[in-house]
Design a protein around this motif. Structure first.
Motif, PDB file in Angstrom:
ATOM      1  N   PRO A  49       0.857  -0.890   0.064  1.00  0.00           N
ATOM      2  CA  PRO A  49       0.146  -0.150   0.108  1.00  0.00           C
ATOM      3  C   PRO A  49       0.712   1.320   0.019  1.00  0.00           C
ATOM      4  O   PRO A  49       2.307   1.154   0.955  1.00  0.00           O
ATOM      5  N   LEU A  50       0.230   2.340  -0.038  1.00  0.00           N
ATOM      6  CA  LEU A  50       0.991   3.544  -0.542  1.00  0.00           C
ATOM      7  C   LEU A  50       0.126   4.196   0.646  1.00  0.00           C
ATOM      8  O   LEU A  50       0.648   5.056   0.854  1.00  0.00           O
ATOM      9  N   ALA A  66       5.581   4.698   5.242  1.00  0.00           N
ATOM     10  CA  ALA A  66       6.568   4.711   5.685  1.00  0.00           C
ATOM     11  C   ALA A  66       7.408   5.934   4.560  1.00  0.00           C
ATOM     12  O   ALA A  66       8.047   6.660   4.585  1.00  0.00           O
ATOM     13  N   VAL A  67       7.937   4.934   3.181  1.00  0.00           N
ATOM     14  CA  VAL A  67       8.799   5.657   2.209  1.00  0.00           C
ATOM     15  C   VAL A  67       7.726   6.961   1.721  1.00  0.00           C
ATOM     16  O   VAL A  67       8.181   7.786   1.658  1.00  0.00           O
ATOM     17  N   ALA A 102       2.710  14.621   3.368  1.00  0.00           N
ATOM     18  CA  ALA A 102       4.200  14.711   3.757  1.00  0.00           C
ATOM     19  C   ALA A 102       4.520  15.618   2.707  1.00  0.00           C
ATOM     20  O   ALA A 102       3.530  16.136   1.654  1.00  0.00           O
ATOM     21  N   PRO A 103       5.515  16.344   3.058  1.00  0.00           N
ATOM     22  CA  PRO A 103       6.223  17.572   1.441  1.00  0.00           C
ATOM     23  C   PRO A 103       6.506  16.992   0.216  1.00  0.00           C
ATOM     24  O   PRO A 103       6.473  15.829  -0.092  1.00  0.00           O
ATOM     25  N   THR A 104       6.134  17.801  -0.864  1.00  0.00           N
ATOM     26  CA  THR A 104       5.999  17.634  -1.923  1.00  0.00           C
ATOM     27  C   THR A 104       7.029  17.525  -2.452  1.00  0.00           C
ATOM     28  O   THR A 104       7.811  18.561  -1.628  1.00  0.00           O
ATOM     29  N   VAL A 105       7.488  17.207  -3.229  1.00  0.00           N
ATOM     30  CA  VAL A 105       8.792  17.321  -4.677  1.00  0.00           C
ATOM     31  C   VAL A 105       8.426  18.313  -5.873  1.00  0.00           C
ATOM     32  O   VAL A 105       7.958  18.783  -6.229  1.00  0.00           O
ATOM     33  N   PRO A 121      12.142  12.479   0.614  1.00  0.00           N
ATOM     34  CA  PRO A 121      12.009  12.352  -0.356  1.00  0.00           C
ATOM     35  C   PRO A 121      12.529  11.507  -1.285  1.00  0.00           C
ATOM     36  O   PRO A 121      12.474  10.808  -2.470  1.00  0.00           O
ATOM     37  N   SER A 122      14.071  11.523  -0.738  1.00  0.00           N
ATOM     38  CA  SER A 122      14.784  10.311  -2.175  1.00  0.00           C
ATOM     39  C   SER A 122      15.103   8.760  -1.793  1.00  0.00           C
ATOM     40  O   SER A 122      14.994   8.652  -3.403  1.00  0.00           O
ATOM     41  N   GLU A 123      14.340   8.265  -1.090  1.00  0.00           N
ATOM     42  CA  GLU A 123      14.925   7.249  -1.214  1.00  0.00           C
ATOM     43  C   GLU A 123      13.045   6.814  -2.018  1.00  0.00           C
ATOM     44  O   GLU A 123      12.575   5.613  -3.036  1.00  0.00           O
TER      45      GLU A 123
END
Length: 336
Positions: free
Chosen positions: A255-256, A260-261, A319-322, A267-269
């Motif tokens: 699931p997304l 945790a990732v 979560a913070p966006t990229v 956001p690197s991983e």
């Protein structure tokens, strides 16, 4: 001579005229094309297993609903670049009893075109589950199931992969293994990958063309509906495994939602996973052996950023966006 009254002469003229026109219009041009069209430089002939898969593909009637010819039309752009004659140059006769190349181009578009399905959906596990019961991975699919290409798992399966079927569609025991025919068919489907042609555009560029013609843009910027773009890209590239609701398939695709990732401050991983894929990860105590393909070759930096931002802000995630620049930095670093 009363031509119209001489039935034998009239019938003979029609018959031999049809044969002559068939040779002139269809047979001779096709033979010339097959003899004078070279395969693309990177093209490889089908392996023995993939060739057997082609035979299963034909025997099971897949061509009745699926084409392998992408038209140069906006509606076909999600399936790959427009088809070229060179794409079929290595498609030869099946055997001495069938001296002509098999008819895989198809004409009915009941299901999606499969010209580039090996790149578009490169998960072997997904392909097996989709064959066993399409509804197990695509809820609204109208494709028939092919359970006869599978057998119940008995514990000792040799080299055959063991598939854990979602509970709602699972047989007794919950697991199946593909038969040799099922393995060959999936090998053939995964071999269906278009080779890029300079000037013809890649799958990502084709999607860009479709978006532009629809009045949109694939570049984030003022006035763009970035959220809608991310949702569309997610639906086209990710939802078949992780599902539209981000819940994945238990034990098969993670699931997304709440992942945790996905929720990590760094956001690197997350970026690396989409660019380069992943396999063998344990998430919330569940091990996911099915490999996830990377999308570095199919999607540009802006598209990857749009998908990530959709995942980071959907299904309760916050979560913070990229940015596309973040993705470009990870792409250049080559991390996995």
């Amino acid at each position: 001579m009363n031509f119209h009254r001489n039935h034998w002469l009239l019938l003979g003229t029609i018959f031999f005229g049809f044969i002559g026109l068939a040779f002139i219009i269809a047979i001779l041009p096709a033979q010339w094309m097959q003899s004078n069209t070279a395969p693309l430089p990177q093209a490889k002939p089908l392996s023995d297993l993939e060739q057997r898969g082609l035979e299963v593909y034909i025997a099971e009637g897949c061509v009745a609903c699926h084409t392998q010819q992408v038209r140069p039309l906006p509606m076909d752009s999600p399936w790959g670049r427009p088809a070229a004659a060179a794409d079929y140059a290595l498609l030869g006769p099946m055997d001495i009893w069938r001296p002509y190349s098999p008819a895989v181009l198809g004409s009915a578009r009941t299901g999606p075109d499969l010209s580039n399905v090996g790149a578009r959906q490169s998960s072997e596990t997904w392909q097996y589950l989709h064959l066993y019961n399409p509804r197990s991975v695509v809820k609204d699919s109208i494709m028939p199931a092919y359970p006869w290409l599978f057998e119940p798992a008995t514990g000792v399966e040799g080299d055959a992969p063991v598939m854990t079927v979602p509970e709602a569609y699972a047989p007794k025991g919950g697991k199946v293994v593909p038969t040799p025919q099922g393995q060959a068919l999936v090998a053939y489907l995964l071999a269906l990958r278009q080779i890029p042609i300079e000037g013809a555009g890649s799958m990502a560029k084709a999607s860009t063309t479709k978006n532009s013609q629809a009045g949109g843009s694939t570049k984030s910027g003022p006035g763009d509906d970035a959220s809608a773009k991310g949702a569309t890209l997610y639906a086209n590239n990710c939802a078949s495994c992780h599902q539209a609701n981000g819940q994945g398939l238990p034990g098969t695709f993670p699931p997304l939602a709440g992942n945790a990732v996905v929720l990590a401050e760094d956001p690197s991983e997350h970026i690396d996973t989409i660019l380069h894929g992943a396999q063998g990860r344990t998430i919330d105590g569940t091990e996911y052996a099915s490999p996830m393909p990377g999308f570095a070759d199919q999607l540009d930096d802006d598209q990857v950023a749009a998908i990530i931002n959709h995942e980071r802000t959907s299904w309760g995630n916050d979560a913070p966006t990229v940015t596309a620049e973040d993705v470009a930095g990870r792409r250049e670093a080559g991390g996995k």
